[in-house]
Design a protein around this motif. Structure first.
Motif, PDB file in Angstrom:
ATOM      1  N   PHE A   1     -10.993  20.410 -19.337  1.00 43.46           N
ATOM      2  CA  PHE A   1     -10.618  20.634 -20.736  1.00 43.46           C
ATOM      3  C   PHE A   1     -11.728  20.306 -21.706  1.00 43.46           C
ATOM      4  CE2 PHE A   1      -6.398  22.148 -20.439  1.00 43.46           C
ATOM      5  CZ  PHE A   1      -5.902  21.642 -19.249  1.00 43.46           C
ATOM      6  N   ILE A   2     -12.624  19.446 -21.273  1.00 39.91           N
ATOM      7  CA  ILE A   2     -13.806  19.180 -22.113  1.00 39.91           C
ATOM      8  C   ILE A   2     -15.021  19.459 -21.245  1.00 39.91           C
ATOM      9  CG2 ILE A   2     -14.972  17.478 -23.547  1.00 39.91           C
ATOM     10  CD1 ILE A   2     -12.339  17.444 -24.563  1.00 39.91           C
ATOM     11  N   SER A   3     -15.844  20.384 -21.668  1.00 41.74           N
ATOM     12  CA  SER A   3     -17.032  20.726 -20.879  1.00 41.74           C
ATOM     13  C   SER A   3     -18.080  19.627 -21.044  1.00 41.74           C
ATOM     14  CB  SER A   3     -17.596  22.064 -21.345  1.00 41.74           C
ATOM     15  OG  SER A   3     -18.257  21.874 -22.588  1.00 41.74           O
TER      16      SER A   3
ATOM     17  N   ARG B   1     -14.279  22.454 -25.961  1.00 42.02           N
ATOM     18  CA  ARG B   1     -12.957  22.627 -25.366  1.00 42.02           C
ATOM     19  C   ARG B   1     -12.827  24.016 -24.782  1.00 42.02           C
ATOM     20  NH1 ARG B   1      -9.786  20.522 -30.615  1.00 42.02           N
ATOM     21  NH2 ARG B   1      -7.891  21.181 -29.533  1.00 42.02           N
TER      22      ARG B   1
ATOM     23  N   ARG C   1     -14.013  24.987 -29.105  1.00 40.61           N
ATOM     24  CA  ARG C   1     -14.019  24.093 -30.272  1.00 40.61           C
ATOM     25  C   ARG C   1     -14.505  22.716 -29.871  1.00 40.61           C
ATOM     26  NH1 ARG C   1      -8.402  23.349 -32.417  1.00 40.61           N
ATOM     27  NH2 ARG C   1      -7.620  24.210 -30.466  1.00 40.61           N
ATOM     28  N   ARG C   2     -14.869  21.931 -30.896  1.00 37.49           N
ATOM     29  CA  ARG C   2     -15.183  20.526 -30.687  1.00 37.49           C
ATOM     30  C   ARG C   2     -13.856  19.758 -30.722  1.00 37.49           C
ATOM     31  NH1 ARG C   2     -19.936  19.467 -29.193  1.00 37.49           N
ATOM     32  NH2 ARG C   2     -21.350  21.172 -29.658  1.00 37.49           N
ATOM     33  N   PRO C   3     -13.827  18.553 -30.182  1.00 37.34           N
ATOM     34  CA  PRO C   3     -12.554  17.801 -30.150  1.00 37.34           C
ATOM     35  C   PRO C   3     -11.891  17.618 -31.525  1.00 37.34           C
ATOM     36  CG  PRO C   3     -14.150  16.743 -28.735  1.00 37.34           C
ATOM     37  CD  PRO C   3     -14.887  17.852 -29.427  1.00 37.34           C
TER      38      PRO C   3
ATOM     39  N   THR D   1     -10.244  11.966 -24.280  1.00 43.85           N
ATOM     40  CA  THR D   1     -10.645  12.327 -25.645  1.00 43.85           C
ATOM     41  C   THR D   1      -9.432  12.776 -26.437  1.00 43.85           C
ATOM     42  OG1 THR D   1     -12.511  13.371 -24.522  1.00 43.85           O
ATOM     43  CG2 THR D   1     -12.448  13.548 -26.920  1.00 43.85           C
TER      44      THR D   1
ATOM     45  N   LEU E   1      -7.850  15.215 -28.925  1.00 39.70           N
ATOM     46  CA  LEU E   1      -8.145  16.594 -29.339  1.00 39.70           C
ATOM     47  C   LEU E   1      -7.202  16.986 -30.456  1.00 39.70           C
ATOM     48  CD1 LEU E   1      -8.245  18.257 -25.802  1.00 39.70           C
ATOM     49  CD2 LEU E   1     -10.191  17.444 -27.141  1.00 39.70           C
TER      50      LEU E   1
ATOM     51  N   THR F   1      -3.933  21.246 -30.758  1.00 39.04           N
ATOM     52  CA  THR F   1      -4.000  21.761 -29.394  1.00 39.04           C
ATOM     53  C   THR F   1      -3.479  23.189 -29.298  1.00 39.04           C
ATOM     54  OG1 THR F   1      -1.794  20.893 -28.949  1.00 39.04           O
ATOM     55  CG2 THR F   1      -3.655  19.472 -28.420  1.00 39.04           C
TER      56      THR F   1
ATOM     57  N   GLU G   1      -4.030  23.700 -23.600  1.00 35.86           N
ATOM     58  CA  GLU G   1      -4.145  22.243 -23.658  1.00 35.86           C
ATOM     59  C   GLU G   1      -2.764  21.597 -23.617  1.00 35.86           C
ATOM     60  OE1 GLU G   1      -6.393  22.189 -27.227  1.00 35.86           O
ATOM     61  OE2 GLU G   1      -8.326  22.169 -26.206  1.00 35.86           O
TER      62      GLU G   1
END
Lengths: 307, 249
Positions: free
Chosen positions: B7-9, B14, B18-20, B168, B170, B173, B177
């Protein structure tokens, strides 16, 4: 920002003044627990000395004494001798039996028989023109039709627009040069019909008078409207709708602006409502913006603050 | 099954790039239903809702006559084609009843109902497309429709959620997610005063994590508010210029 400047746009919750006590709270504002003055609607600030009011983009019709309105009967209450009328407001308006002219203009106290005949005068979903006599608390208007120009409307078409686009005009009963009669209800309901010639009116009156000998509630006779006349009506109706969706003030001059523009652009009435033609059709009407501000300022100064 | 979904590279992105702490793209249009007093179509990412508001008007139900405040009625429905699979219309939909109740209770505290005794305000919400977090989009859509209708409110009611996956928090969602099964906290606040009007938690969460997730969600609300407020002011300016109420400078 403290003490919102006149003509700024504010949104709900925006701070207008830190100390609400210093100002007169108008519509569209409220005070919170810490005594600050905040906006409650999205609109433009109108400041007159200590009075701060927010005029929202859109709101239902707020009735005021003397307004000419077009309404539709929603309920007939024989027991209370009242008709309930939809006037595009927050509350339905009342039309009392005492506030209408009895057929044949007789002057007498309304009796039980008149109450039972109410439905023959105005039935459910009939359209009528009337004047606001009084506004009781919380926006309940009391209407009257005590004039020959008011009453049930026949042989025409109703167009509903936002009430805020119709300002107080010198005349709400107008005739357009193309042969269309219009009643611009201040409540946003507009009635349009074909202007009949004096000869046609005389004939219709004769027929109705004859029918009234048998039944005092006889309606005026049906007057045929040719296809060409209906095209004209449709074009006027759609001109009004274009002004409504472009949020431009609606009065005879702007209606004719859009009407002429639609003829020049060779559009048939159904095409006029397409969004892509909106700027073409409204270009003349929009340029009148400066004129309307001056023209309506005269009327606004005369009328009471209706909010 | 396949390998564990990431889910987070490694770069911190994401599944949708997108960023968290980045909310989804917002797009909306006001006044889409001409017969309603107020209406809007709101898109947050791929979640799309349409809301119509009627009122304040005559109270229709006998039971509500004589009330000191305006009565708020909420109708919520999610279209059969809104999700991944075509949904059957159930006679009693628990989720539908919950959302109606949540929206009604929330807006009763936001709309200035004391101004309209013996009146009713009716809100119709239709979810056209759902890609996660539909309830928050519905609440935001209702706010926009109420603003369009000119119904007085204390403030914008802005809703956003935050989840917690792979260590993290997020914000906002999406459906993918949501399916990860982590905790999710949708929150609705009054934009400027940051007062919480609606808060939900359906999972077990430690106190510290909850604080972090809630903070993330509320920051998301602020981001959403900034986007909506700017665009609404621009929309209002254009409309009021047209009606010659403000000059065009």
């Amino acid at each position: 920002m403290d003490a919102a400047v006149d003509a700024t746009i504010v949104t709900p919750g925006e701070l207008l003044a830190v100390n609400a006590a210093e100002y007169l709270r108008g519509h569209g504002t409220y005070t919170d627990e810490s005594g600050r003055l905040l906006a409650s609607v999205c609109g433009v600030v109108q400041r007159v000395a200590k009075l701060i009011t927010i005029k929202p983009m859109r709101s239902r019709y707020v009735p005021a004494n003397g307004d000419v309105v077009v309404g539709r009967i929603t309920e007939v209450q024989e027991k209370n001798k009242t008709w309930k009328v939809d006037v595009n407001g927050r509350k339905e308006a009342n039309l009392l039996l005492n506030a209408v002219n009895l057929p044949c203009g007789t002057l007498r106290k309304r009796d039980k028989e008149d109450a039972l005949n109410m439905r023959r005068m105005y039935a459910d979903s009939d359209v009528l023109s009337a004047e606001v006599q009084e506004v009781k608390g919380e926006g309940k208007a009391h209407l009257h039709t005590r004039s020959t120009k008011y009453g049930k409307l026949y042989n025409g078409m109703l167009v509903a627009v936002q009430a805020s686009l119709i300002k107080k005009l010198p005349q709400h009963f107008v005739t357009l040069e193309i042969g269309v009669d219009m009643i611009l209800g201040k409540n946003g309901y507009i009635w349009i019909s074909i202007t009949r010639t004096d000869a046609e009116k005389a004939v219709a009156q004769q027929i109705q008078d004859k029918a009234k000998e048998k039944d005092v509630y006889a309606p005026p006779p049906y007057q045929p409207t040719s296809a060409a006349q209906r095209q004209i009506l449709a074009r006027v109706a759609n001109s009004i709708k274009v002004l409504d969706s472009a949020f431009i003030a609606i009065y005879p001059t702007t209606i004719m602006d859009v009407y002429r523009a639609s003829e020049e652009a060779n559009l048939i009435p159904p095409e006029m409502l397409d969004k892509k033609y909106q700027s073409v059709l409204t270009s003349t009407a929009i340029r009148r913006r400066g004129d309307t501000a001056k023209e309506f300022k005269k009327n606004d100064d005369m009328e009471d603050d209706e909010d | 099954m396949g390998s564990k979904q990431e889910f987070i590279s490694l770069e911190g992105l994401r599944v949708d790039g997108r960023r968290p702490r980045e909310i989804r793209k917002i797009k909306f249009e006001l006044g889409v239903l001409p017969r309603a007093d107020g209406s809007c179509i709101l898109e947050q990412g791929m979640t799309k809702v349409m809301v119509a508001v009627y009122g304040p008007g005559e109270v229709r139900g006998r039971a509500d006559h004589g009330s000191k405040n305006a009565v708020i009625l909420v109708n919520y429905s999610s279209a059969a084609f809104s999700g991944n699979e075509r949904k059957k219309k159930l006679r009693y939909d628990k989720q539908q009843a919950e959302v109606c109740q949540a929206v009604k209770a929330t807006f009763e505290g936001v709309i200035l109902t004391r101004l309209y005794p013996q009146s009713q305000i009716e809100i119709f919400i239709e979810v056209l497309q759902t890609d996660g977090n539909a309830v928050c989009t519905c609440l935001n859509g209702a706010t926009l429709a109420l603003v369009d209708a000119g119904i007085p409110m204390q403030d914008y009611l802005i809703a956003c959620n935050a989840g917690y996956i792979d260590g993290t928090a997020l914000v906002d969602t999406n459906a993918q997610e949501d399916l990860a099964g982590g905790p999710r906290v949708p929150v609705a606040v009054l934009a400027r005063s940051q007062k919480i009007c609606h808060l939900q938690l359906d999972h077990k969460l430690s106190r510290e994590l909850f604080d972090e997730v809630l903070k993330t969600a509320m920051e998301g609300c602020t981001q959403i508010f900034n986007v909506l407020d700017t665009q609404i002011k621009e929309h209002a300016r254009r409309q009021l210029e047209s009606a010659s109420v403000v000059s065009s400078t």
